[in-house]
Design a protein around this motif. Structure first.
Motif, PDB file in Angstrom:
ATOM      1  N   GLU A 767       0.828  -1.208   0.000  1.00  8.97           N
ATOM      2  CA  GLU A 767       0.000   0.000   0.000  1.00  8.97           C
ATOM      3  C   GLU A 767       0.864   1.261   0.000  1.00  8.97           C
ATOM      4  OE1 GLU A 767      -2.536  -0.397   3.335  1.00  8.97           O
ATOM      5  OE2 GLU A 767      -3.967  -1.730   2.313  1.00  8.97           O
ATOM      6  N   TYR A 768       2.006   1.192   0.643  1.00  6.47           N
ATOM      7  CA  TYR A 768       2.930   2.322   0.619  1.00  6.47           C
ATOM      8  C   TYR A 768       3.429   2.590  -0.796  1.00  6.47           C
ATOM      9  CZ  TYR A 768       7.436   4.697   0.981  1.00  6.47           C
ATOM     10  OH  TYR A 768       8.496   5.560   0.784  1.00  6.47           O
ATOM     11  N   TYR A 769       3.826   1.529  -1.512  1.00  5.97           N
ATOM     12  CA  TYR A 769       4.314   1.705  -2.882  1.00  5.97           C
ATOM     13  C   TYR A 769       3.193   2.142  -3.822  1.00  5.97           C
ATOM     14  CZ  TYR A 769       8.949  -0.175  -1.912  1.00  5.97           C
ATOM     15  OH  TYR A 769      10.216  -0.354  -1.436  1.00  5.97           O
ATOM     16  N   VAL A 770       1.982   1.695  -3.569  1.00  6.42           N
ATOM     17  CA  VAL A 770       0.853   2.159  -4.379  1.00  6.42           C
ATOM     18  C   VAL A 770       0.678   3.659  -4.234  1.00  6.42           C
ATOM     19  CG1 VAL A 770      -1.661   2.083  -4.576  1.00  6.42           C
ATOM     20  CG2 VAL A 770      -0.369  -0.034  -4.428  1.00  6.42           C
ATOM     21  N   GLY A 771       0.758   4.145  -3.004  1.00 11.78           N
ATOM     22  CA  GLY A 771       0.587   5.577  -2.774  1.00 11.78           C
ATOM     23  C   GLY A 771       1.735   6.417  -3.298  1.00 11.78           C
ATOM     24  N   ARG A 772       2.937   5.849  -3.413  1.00  8.55           N
ATOM     25  CA  ARG A 772       4.106   6.611  -3.849  1.00  8.55           C
ATOM     26  C   ARG A 772       4.467   6.386  -5.317  1.00  8.55           C
ATOM     27  NH1 ARG A 772       7.032   8.836   0.478  1.00  8.55           N
ATOM     28  NH2 ARG A 772       5.549   9.085   2.175  1.00  8.55           N
ATOM     29  N   ASP A 773       3.668   5.660  -6.060  1.00 13.74           N
ATOM     30  CA  ASP A 773       3.993   5.398  -7.464  1.00 13.74           C
ATOM     31  C   ASP A 773       3.929   6.696  -8.266  1.00 13.74           C
ATOM     32  OD1 ASP A 773       4.615   3.730  -9.681  1.00 13.74           O
ATOM     33  OD2 ASP A 773       2.537   3.877 -10.316  1.00 13.74           O
ATOM     34  N   ASP A 774       4.910   6.909  -9.131  1.00 12.03           N
ATOM     35  CA  ASP A 774       5.005   8.162  -9.875  1.00 12.03           C
ATOM     36  C   ASP A 774       3.833   8.367 -10.817  1.00 12.03           C
ATOM     37  OD1 ASP A 774       7.358   8.686  -8.576  1.00 12.03           O
ATOM     38  OD2 ASP A 774       8.623   7.811 -10.142  1.00 12.03           O
ATOM     39  N   VAL A 775       3.420   7.309 -11.498  1.00 12.43           N
ATOM     40  CA  VAL A 775       2.348   7.437 -12.499  1.00 12.43           C
ATOM     41  C   VAL A 775       1.034   6.859 -12.001  1.00 12.43           C
ATOM     42  CG1 VAL A 775       3.924   7.482 -14.452  1.00 12.43           C
ATOM     43  CG2 VAL A 775       3.145   5.285 -13.574  1.00 12.43           C
ATOM     44  N   CYS A 776       0.994   6.454 -10.758  1.00 14.73           N
ATOM     45  CA  CYS A 776      -0.235   5.917 -10.158  1.00 14.73           C
ATOM     46  C   CYS A 776      -0.824   4.779 -10.989  1.00 14.73           C
ATOM     47  CB  CYS A 776      -1.277   7.034  -9.981  1.00 14.73           C
ATOM     48  SG  CYS A 776      -0.766   8.343  -8.853  1.00 14.73           S
ATOM     49  N   LYS A 777       0.034   3.832 -11.344  1.00 11.20           N
ATOM     50  CA  LYS A 777      -0.402   2.701 -12.157  1.00 11.20           C
ATOM     51  C   LYS A 777      -0.327   1.385 -11.389  1.00 11.20           C
ATOM     52  CE  LYS A 777      -1.393   4.821 -15.991  1.00 11.20           C
ATOM     53  NZ  LYS A 777      -2.777   4.848 -16.482  1.00 11.20           N
ATOM     54  N   LEU A 778      -0.347   1.469 -10.070  1.00 14.15           N
ATOM     55  CA  LEU A 778      -0.343   0.264  -9.238  1.00 14.15           C
ATOM     56  C   LEU A 778      -1.598   0.259  -8.375  1.00 14.15           C
ATOM     57  CD1 LEU A 778       3.388   0.269  -8.075  1.00 14.15           C
ATOM     58  CD2 LEU A 778       2.380  -1.086  -9.915  1.00 14.15           C
ATOM     59  N   ILE A 779      -2.068  -0.937  -8.071  1.00 14.37           N
ATOM     60  CA  ILE A 779      -3.260  -1.063  -7.257  1.00 14.37           C
ATOM     61  C   ILE A 779      -3.198  -2.368  -6.479  1.00 14.37           C
ATOM     62  CG2 ILE A 779      -4.619  -2.201  -9.055  1.00 14.37           C
ATOM     63  CD1 ILE A 779      -7.051  -0.665  -8.032  1.00 14.37           C
ATOM     64  N   VAL A 780      -3.729  -2.325  -5.251  1.00 15.69           N
ATOM     65  CA  VAL A 780      -3.811  -3.519  -4.411  1.00 15.69           C
ATOM     66  C   VAL A 780      -5.206  -4.105  -4.557  1.00 15.69           C
ATOM     67  CG1 VAL A 780      -3.770  -4.384  -2.054  1.00 15.69           C
ATOM     68  CG2 VAL A 780      -2.084  -2.712  -2.784  1.00 15.69           C
ATOM     69  N   VAL A 781      -5.276  -5.407  -4.803  1.00 18.79           N
ATOM     70  CA  VAL A 781      -6.571  -6.069  -5.030  1.00 18.79           C
ATOM     71  C   VAL A 781      -6.719  -7.218  -4.049  1.00 18.79           C
ATOM     72  CG1 VAL A 781      -6.643  -5.426  -7.465  1.00 18.79           C
ATOM     73  CG2 VAL A 781      -5.562  -7.576  -6.802  1.00 18.79           C
ATOM     74  N   GLY A 782      -7.962  -7.629  -3.893  1.00 21.88           N
ATOM     75  CA  GLY A 782      -8.248  -8.797  -3.068  1.00 21.88           C
ATOM     76  C   GLY A 782      -8.241  -8.507  -1.582  1.00 21.88           C
ATOM     77  N   ASP A 783      -8.722  -9.464  -0.824  1.00 17.21           N
ATOM     78  CA  ASP A 783      -8.768  -9.362   0.630  1.00 17.21           C
ATOM     79  C   ASP A 783      -7.421  -9.725   1.226  1.00 17.21           C
ATOM     80  OD1 ASP A 783     -11.470  -8.747   0.416  1.00 17.21           O
ATOM     81  OD2 ASP A 783     -12.052 -10.874   0.508  1.00 17.21           O
ATOM     82  N   TRP A 784      -7.187  -9.182   2.429  1.00 19.83           N
ATOM     83  CA  TRP A 784      -5.976  -9.551   3.150  1.00 19.83           C
ATOM     84  C   TRP A 784      -6.059 -11.020   3.557  1.00 19.83           C
ATOM     85  CZ3 TRP A 784      -3.924  -5.357   7.030  1.00 19.83           C
ATOM     86  CH2 TRP A 784      -3.607  -4.202   6.324  1.00 19.83           C
ATOM     87  N   TYR A 785      -4.895 -11.618   3.579  1.00 16.73           N
ATOM     88  CA  TYR A 785      -4.792 -13.019   3.985  1.00 16.73           C
ATOM     89  C   TYR A 785      -3.753 -13.120   5.092  1.00 16.73           C
ATOM     90  CZ  TYR A 785      -3.215 -17.882   3.842  1.00 16.73           C
ATOM     91  OH  TYR A 785      -2.841 -19.156   4.192  1.00 16.73           O
ATOM     92  N   ALA A 786      -4.001 -14.010   6.047  1.00 24.54           N
ATOM     93  CA  ALA A 786      -3.065 -14.260   7.154  1.00 24.54           C
ATOM     94  C   ALA A 786      -2.737 -12.955   7.870  1.00 24.54           C
ATOM     95  CB  ALA A 786      -1.790 -14.937   6.647  1.00 24.54           C
ATOM     96  N   THR A 787      -3.766 -12.285   8.373  1.00 28.13           N
ATOM     97  CA  THR A 787      -3.573 -11.014   9.062  1.00 28.13           C
ATOM     98  C   THR A 787      -2.718 -11.212  10.303  1.00 28.13           C
ATOM     99  OG1 THR A 787      -5.723 -10.237   8.292  1.00 28.13           O
ATOM    100  CG2 THR A 787      -4.755  -9.084  10.152  1.00 28.13           C
ATOM    101  N   THR A 788      -1.713 -10.382  10.436  1.00 27.74           N
ATOM    102  CA  THR A 788      -0.788 -10.443  11.570  1.00 27.74           C
ATOM    103  C   THR A 788      -0.328  -9.010  11.866  1.00 27.74           C
ATOM    104  OG1 THR A 788       1.264 -11.424  12.401  1.00 27.74           O
ATOM    105  CG2 THR A 788       1.143 -10.955  10.047  1.00 27.74           C
ATOM    106  N   GLY A 789       0.867  -8.860  12.377  1.00 28.68           N
ATOM    107  CA  GLY A 789       1.352  -7.526  12.699  1.00 28.68           C
ATOM    108  C   GLY A 789       2.862  -7.455  12.660  1.00 28.68           C
ATOM    109  N   TYR A 790       3.367  -6.219  12.648  1.00 27.04           N
ATOM    110  CA  TYR A 790       4.803  -5.966  12.771  1.00 27.04           C
ATOM    111  C   TYR A 790       5.115  -5.751  14.254  1.00 27.04           C
ATOM    112  CZ  TYR A 790       4.888  -5.157   7.724  1.00 27.04           C
ATOM    113  OH  TYR A 790       4.781  -5.297   6.363  1.00 27.04           O
TER     114      TYR A 790
END
Length: 1059
Positions: A767-790
Motif C-alpha cells: 500500500e505504501y508503494y501504491v501511494g508513492r507510485d510516480d504514475v499511479c499505475k499500481l493497485i492492491v486487489v483482493g482481501d488480506w490473507y493471514a492477518t498479523t502484525g509488525y
C-alpha cells in the motif's frame, strides 16, 4: 384642612421609628428560629481545650464580633458538644438523641485525629458519618482518615483536613520539579490505599492526556506508573521481599509508599537489604507511613534522603478547624436568614419508628458548601490546603530526624535544604544509567530506508540515525565484508528513537549480513536472517518491519504489534480501450429501446393522429396538403429534432391537442438530455484494466496454466509471505519460485514491465508503494490473507520485553503510532483516490465512440441514398398503381408528390435540362424532328377543319371541333409558347395566318438571307406571318436571342411575352 408645623412632623416620625423598633425587637425575640451546631469530640489528648475553644466563640464578647452577620438576630443559635469516651455506637446514638435532636442541630462537627490523639477509633468516625447521611444532616469534619471514594454520592459531608489526594498531588509536583517522570507505587492494605492509588492513576492519566506542548511552546510533563506493588501484609517479610524483588533490575528509581507507620518501617528495611535505598533510589512516603518521635526523631529504618508528606495535625490545627467550621456555620445562617423557603426545624425524635430525613438539609448544605471562607470541590474536599515536605536528615547528634524542608500550598511547591538519598550532594536522575544495545535491522520502505549524510553538516538529519550497512549488488548479495556507515530513517527508526528516549539507552544499529528476514533451512533446521541473529544473541533487538509468525514466535520473543498487516496482492493498471458503445452506456438497452423505439414513434404517431383529427389541422383530409404541409414522417422529424435540440427546419402542427403533446415531448426531451449529458462523461473516458484478483485463493493463482499465456506471480524469498506460501500453498509456492524477485522494488519493476502479472507481499508495504507510485499505475486487489502484525523482535527471555511493551502500549494510547502511520504510509496517489481527483487529459480515445457513431451514420446515409434511388427507379411505378387515393401523401409528402403527374412533368423537364444537346449536329437533328412534328400536327389540324366543314360546321361555342393550338407546341427547350388568350382564329382562316416559330441554323450563328426568305414564305409552323394581314408576301421581321433567330416577332413585343 388642618395644617402641620415642621417640628410636629419631625416628632411624629421619631415616635413612629421608636415604636417600630420596639415592636420589631419584641417580634424577633418571640419568633426567633432555634438552630444549633453539635460537635462530637473524642476523648483523648486535648479534648478539653477543644471544647473550650468551641464555646469561646459563643461568649458575649465573641457575640459582639458577630455584628457583621445582620441576619443572626432572627435566630436563637447555640453550640452543643459531646465528649465521646468509649466511641461505641450506643454512645454515639445517645448523643444524637439527647443533644442533636433536642437542640435542633442543623450542622454536625466531628474531629477524627488518631495521629495526635493517639487513639484508635475502631470505625467510630464512620458510624457518625453514616448517621449524618441517614438523617440528612450536614457534617463538617476534620478527619485524617477521610476517604472520598467511600463517600456516598448524595452525602452532605465537608472535609477540612488534607486528604490522600492532596498528598498524591504534592508528590507528583516534587517529581515534576526534579524531572522524575517514571515511578512505582508501593502500598499495603492500610486505610486509604485505594484512594491513594486512584489519585495517582487519575493524576497520571490527566498528565498523559495533555498536548505535547503548551500554548507558549513549553513541552508538557507526563508521568508514567511503571508498576504497582500491592502488599497485603506489610509486616510479613517474606511477602514484602517477594513483592519488592519484582522491581529489582528494572527502570524503577522512584518509589511512592503508602502504609501504616509500622508496615513502612518493615518495607524500608527489606528494601535496604536488596539495594533499593541507595543513592540512585528516591522514596517518598505519606503522612500515615511516618512515625515521629520526640523532636521529630525517627527510627533508623527510614534512610537518609527519604521524603515524607505531612501536615499540621496538632492542637493548633484542630482549633483552626473549629474556628473555620463555626465561621462557615455563621455565614450560612446569615444567608439562610434571607431565604424563608428553607425549613430549619429538623423535628427529629428517637421515639419515632419511621424513617426521618431532613429534606431541606440539601439546600442548607449547598449554602454551607459555597461559604466564602472556604472553597470545596464536588466531593466536599478542600480545593486548596497546606502540606509540609519532610526530609530525613542526620542530626547534630548523629541520629536521623525528619526536618521540614518545604511546603506545598495553592501557590505551588517551595523546597530547599535537602539531603539527597545516600546523603549525596546531587539529586538522583530518577532513571537508570544508560544501557548500550545492539540492534539489527533490514531495509524496507518505509520502515527502514537508507539515506546519505547531509552534505552541509556531514551528519544525519534530525529524524535519522547512523547505521552500518553492507555494499550489495542488484541481487541483494554482499560485495564486501566491510560495512559502511550511512543514515537510516523510516517509521521503525522513529519508534526506535522513542524507545531510546523513554528507556534511556544508547544503541548500535547494523544491517543483517545475509540480507534475509529469517527462514528455517529444511535440511539443517537452522534459521538465517534476522531470526538467526537474535537466536545466536548477536543482537539485543530487531527493529524493522518484522512480521509475527507462529514459527518465528517459537524461536524469539515478539513485542506487542505496533502495526497491523497481512498478505495481499499488487497488480499494475493497464490503459484499456474505450467501449465502442460508450455513448449508449448511460442507459441500458431496454431503456434505449423504450426511448428511441417506442416513445419516439408512439409520440410522433400520436401527434399525427391528433393533427389528422383536429379541425384546425388536417381535418381528416379535408384540408388540402398544399395549405398545410404535415405528414407522419414530418411528425417523426419534429420529434427527433426536439429530442436532440437540433437546429433544423420543421413543420409544426396546428391542432391544440397535437401542440400540447409536442410541448410535453419537449419537457421529456429536456429531462432526457439533462440526465444523459450528466452521465455521459463517466462513460466517455478510457477504462483502466487490471487483474481484479479476489485474493490469495483466486483461480488464476491456484491454476495459472488455465489462462493463455500462463498467469505469472511472484514474491520475495525467505520472507514471511514466502514462508506462509510454502506452508499453506505448496503448489503455488513451487510454481512462483522461478518468478521471484530478491527485493520489493525489483518485483514492482517486473510488474510494470508485464514480466509478471501479480506480486504478493506484506499489505502495508505494498500500500505504501501504491501511494508513492510516480504514475499511479499500481493497485492492491483482493482481501488480506493471514492477518498479523509488525513487532519488535528480541531474544528469548530478554529483560527488555516488558519495557518495550509498556512504551508501545503508551504510544498506542497517546496516538503516537497512528501519527507515524499517517506520516509514513500516506502517498499522493492514495490521496487523489480518496478525494476523487483525476488529472488525466482527454484524448482521441475518449471520443472513439463518438467517431464510431459519426462513421456509422455516414454509412447508413449512403445505404439510405441507394434505397432512395432504387425506389425512384423501380418501386415508384408499383407504388403508383397501388396508391389510388393519395394515402402515401399522409405518410410522406415527398413520396406522395413523387407519384403525381405534375411531379412526372417536372422530372421530365429536369431530365431534358440535364440532357439537352451540347453540339450543332445534335441541335440540327433535333430541329428536323421538331419541324416534322409541327408539319404533322398542322396537317392534322387541316384535316380536322375539312372534316368539320364536311359535317356541317360546329356548334355555337365550337365545342367538339379540334384545331391546332400553337400554344401547345413546344420550343426547343420543351416549354410551351404562350399566346394572347384573345387570339381566336376563324374556322375558315387561311393557312398562311399561322404563327411562325423560331428558326435556328444548325451550324452558323447568322443564317444566309435566302434561308431567311425561304423561312418567311414557307407555310410551316416554324415560319409564317403574324396572322392579321393575311398577306403571305409581306415580309416579317426576324429577331435573334441566345444565338437563335425568331421570325414573325415584332420589335415592340418582348420575347418572353411572345414565348
Amino acid at each position: 384642612m388642618r395644617m402641620w408645623w415642621p417640628w410636629q412632623e419631625a416628632v411624629l416620625l421619631l415616635l413612629t421609628f421608636v415604636l417600630c423598633q420596639r415592636g420589631d425587637g419584641q417580634l424577633s425575640r418571640s419568633t426567633r428560629r432555634k438552630v444549633a451546631i453539635h460537635a462530637l469530640i473524642p476523648e483523648g489528648g486535648f479534648f478539653k481545650t477543644l471544647n473550650r475553644t468551641l464555646f469561646a466563640d459563643f461568649s458575649p464578647r465573641a457575640r459582639r464580633k458577630l455584628g457583621k452577620y445582620r441576619n443572626l438576630r432572627y435566630f436563637d443559635f447555640s453550640a452543643r458538644s459531646t465528649i465521646l469516651h468509649d466511641d461505641t455506637p450506643n454512645e454515639i446514638l445517645q448523643a444524637f438523641c439527647d443533644t442533636s435532636f433536642s437542640s435542633n442541630a442543623v450542622v454536625l462537627f466531628h474531629i477524627n485525629n488518631p495521629l495526635s490523639m493517639k487513639k484508635e477509633r475502631l470505625g467510630a468516625h464512620k458510624y457518625i458519618s453514616q448517621l449524618a447521611d441517614y438523617y440528612g444532616l450536614p457534617l463538617i469534619s476534620w478527619d485524617s482518615e477521610f476517604s472520598p471514594s467511600a463517600r456516598p454520592v448524595d452525602s452532605r459531608r465537608l472535609q477540612l483536613a488534607p486528604t490522600l489526594y492532596h498528598q498524591a498531588s504534592a508528590m507528583l509536583d516534587m517529581l515534576r520539579r526534579y524531572n522524575w517522570s517514571d515511578f512505582t507505587v508501593v502500598t499495603t492494605q492500610t486505610f486509604g490505599h485505594y484512594d491513594f492509588l486512584s489519585s495517582l492513576r487519575a493524576l497520571t492519566r490527566e498528565s498523559q492526556e495533555q498536548t505535547k506542548y503548551t500554548s507558549t511552546g513549553t513541552k508538557t510533563f507526563k508521568f508514567t506508573i511503571l508498576s504497582e506493588v500491592l502488599i497485603s501484609d506489610g509486616s510479613n517479610n517474606t511477602e514484602v521481599l517477594a513483592r519488592l524483588n519484582t522491581v529489582v533490575n528494572t527502570h524503577t528509581r522512584v518509589f511512592l509508599l503508602h502504609a501504616s507507620s509500622s508496615e513502612s518501617k518493615n518495607i524500608l528495611d527489606v528494601a535496604a537489604k536488596i539495594g533499593l535505598t541507595t543513592k540512585d533510589y528516591v522514596w517518598i512516603i505519606t503522612s500515615t507511613a511516618l512515625s515521629l518521635g520526640y523532636n521529630n526523631r525517627v527510627v533508623r529504618s527510614y534512610p537518609y534522603g527519604l521524603f515524607a508528606i505531612s501536615f499540621e495535625s496538632g492542637l493548633s490545627a484542630m482549633k483552626d478547624a473549629i474556628t473555620s467550621a463555626l465561621t462557615m456555620w455563621f455565614e450560612t445562617i446569615n444567608k439562610v436568614g434571607n431565604d424563608r423557603t428553607i425549613n430549619l426545624n429538623t423535628s427529629f425524635s428517637c421515639k419515632e419508628t419511621k424513617r426521618q430525613f431532613w429534606n431541606d438539609g440539601g439546600d442548607f448544605f449547598n449554602y454551607l458548601k459555597n461559604s466564602p471562607s472556604q472553597e470545596f470541590n464536588d466531593t466536599g474536599v478542600l480545593k486548596h490546603t497546606s502540606l509540609q515536605i519532610l526530609n530525613i536528615q542526620r542530626s547534630d547528634r548523629n541520629y536521623p530526624i525528619a526536618k521540614e524542608v518545604g511546603t506545598w500550598t495553592k501557590d505551588g511547591l517551595v523546597i530547599q535544604g535537602i539531603t539527597w538519598p545516600g546523603e549525596s550532594t546531587e539529586p538522583p536522575k530518577g532513571k537508570p544509567e544508560k544501557y548500550f544495545l545492539r540492534i539489527v535491522t533490514w531495509k524496507e520502505d518505509p520502515y527502514v530506508m537508507y539515506r546519505d549524510f547531509d552534505n552541509r553538516t556531514g551528519m544525519c538529519e534530525h529524524n535519522a540515525v547512523a547505521c552500518r550497512v553492507y555494499s550489495r549488488n542488484d541481487r541483494n548479495e554482499r560485495t564486501s565484508n566491510v560495512t559502511n556507515t550511512t543514515c537510516c530513517t523510516g517509521l521503525s527508526i522513529d519508534i526506535l528513537r522513542i524507545f531510546a528516549e523513554e528507556l534511556n539507552f544508547d544503541f548500535e544499529l547494523f544491517e543483517v549480513a545475509d540480507g534475509q528476514w529469517g527462514a528455517e533451512n529444511s535440511y539443517t533446521k537452522e534459521w538465517n536472517g534476522i531470526i538467526g541473529v537474535l537466536k545466536e544473541n548477536k543482537a539485543d533487538m530487531a527493529v524493522t518491519s518484522l512480521t509475527v509468525t507462529p514459527e518465528r514466535a517459537k524461536q524469539i520473543d515478539f513485542s506487542v504489534p505496533f502495526l497491523e498487516t497481512g498478505i495481499t496482492i499488487m497488480v499494475s493498471i493497464r490503459d484499456g480501450k474505450i467501449s465502442p458503445t460508450a455513448f449508449l452506456e448511460p442507459y441500458d438497452y431496454p431503456s434505449w429501446c423504450l426511448i428511441l423505439v417506442f416513445s419516439v414513434h408512439a409520440t410522433g404517431a400520436s401527434i399525427f393522429i391528433f393533427e389528422w383529427l383536429s379541425p384546425y389541422g388536417l381535418d381528416q383530409g379535408k384540408t388540402p396538403l398544399r395549405d398545410h404541409k404535415f405528414s407522419l414522417f414530418r411528425s417523426f422529424w419534429l420529434i427527433w429534432a426536439m429530442l436532440f435540440s437540433a437546429a433544423v427546419s420543421t413543420d409544426t402542427p396546428r391542432g391544440v391537442s397535437s401542440r400540447f403533446l409536442s410541448n410535453l415531448w419537449a419537457l421529456f426531451a429536456l429531462v432526457f438530455l439533462a440526465s444523459y449529458t450528466a452521465n455521459l462523461a463517466a462513460f466517455m473516458i478510457t477504462k483502466e484494466q487490471y487483474y481484479d484478483l479476489s485474493g490469495i485463493k483466486d483461480w488464476r493463482l491456484r491454476n495459472p496454466h488455465h489462462t493463455k499465456p500462463p498467469f505469472k506471480f511472484a514474491t520475495v524469498p525467505n520472507g514471511s509471505t514466502d514462508l506462509n506460501m510454502r506452508k499453506n500453498y505448496a503448489e503455488m509456492h513451487e510454481y512462483m519460485k522461478k518468478y521471484n524477485r530478491p527485493t520489493v522494488q525489483q518485483g514492482i519493476a517486473a510488474l510494470k514491465k508485464q514480466e509478471i502479472q501479480a506480486f504478493i507481499y506484506d499489505a502495508t508495504v505494498l500500500e505504501y508503494y501504491v501511494g508513492r507510485d510516480d504514475v499511479c499505475k499500481l493497485i492492491v486487489v483482493g482481501d488480506w490473507y493471514a492477518t498479523t502484525g509488525y513487532a519488535i523482535g528480541l531474544p528469548k527471555g530478554s529483560p527488555w520485553l516488558d519495557k518495550i511493551n509498556t512504551v508501545l502500549l503508551k504510544m498506542q494510547d497517546t496516538g503516537e503510532v497512528e501519527k507515524l502511520h499517517k506520516f509514513w504510509l500516506s502517498g499522493a496517489c492514495k490521496k487523489k483516490k480518496q478525494k476523487g481527483v483525476s488529472s488525466h487529459t482527454l484524448g482521441i480515445l475518449n471520443f472513439t465512440s463518438a467517431f464510431i457513431l459519426l462513421g456509422g451514420g455516414m454509412v447508413l446515409g449512403a445505404i439510405l441514398l441507394l434505397a432512395e434511388h432504387l425506389y425512384f427507379r423501380f418501386g415508384r411505378k408499383s407504388l403508383r398503381k397501388w396508391d389510388k387515393c393519395g394515402c402515401c401523401s399522409l405518410v410522406s409528402l415527398s413520396m406522395g408528390k413523387s407519384l403525381t403527374f405534375e411531379q412526372s412533368v417536372m422530372e421530365a423537364i429536369d431530365y431534358h435540362k440535364r440532357h439537352k444537346c451540347k453540339d450543332p449536329i445534335c441541335e440540327t437533328q433535333l430541329w428536323k424532328v421538331r419541324h416534322e412534328l409541327d408539319l404533322a400536327m398542322l396537317k392534322v389540324d387541316i384535316l380536322q377543319r375539312q372534316l368539320s366543314l364536311e359535317t356541317g360546321g360546329r356548334g355555337e361555342d365550337g365545342a367538339g371541333i379540334w384545331r391546332y393550338d400553337p400554344e401547345a407546341t413546344r420550343q426547343h427547350n420543351g416549354i410551351s409558347r404562350r399566346r394572347a388568350k384573345d387570339r381566336v382564329e376563324p374556322i375558315g382562316g387561311e393557312l398562311a395566318k399561322i404563327e411562325p416559330l423560331m428558326l435556328a441554323h444548325p451550324s452558323e450563328e447568322d443564317p444566309p438571307i435566302e434561308v431567311m426568305a425561304e423561312a418567311n414564305t414557307l407555310a410551316s409552323p416554324s415560319s409564317g406571318t403574324d396572322g392579321d394581314s393575311g398577306d403571305r408576301d409581306t415580309p416579317k421581321r426576324s429577331r435573334r436571342l441566345d444565338g437563335k433567330y425568331y421570325f414573325g416577332v415584332e420589335d415592340n413585343v418582348e420575347m418572353e411575352s411572345a414565348f
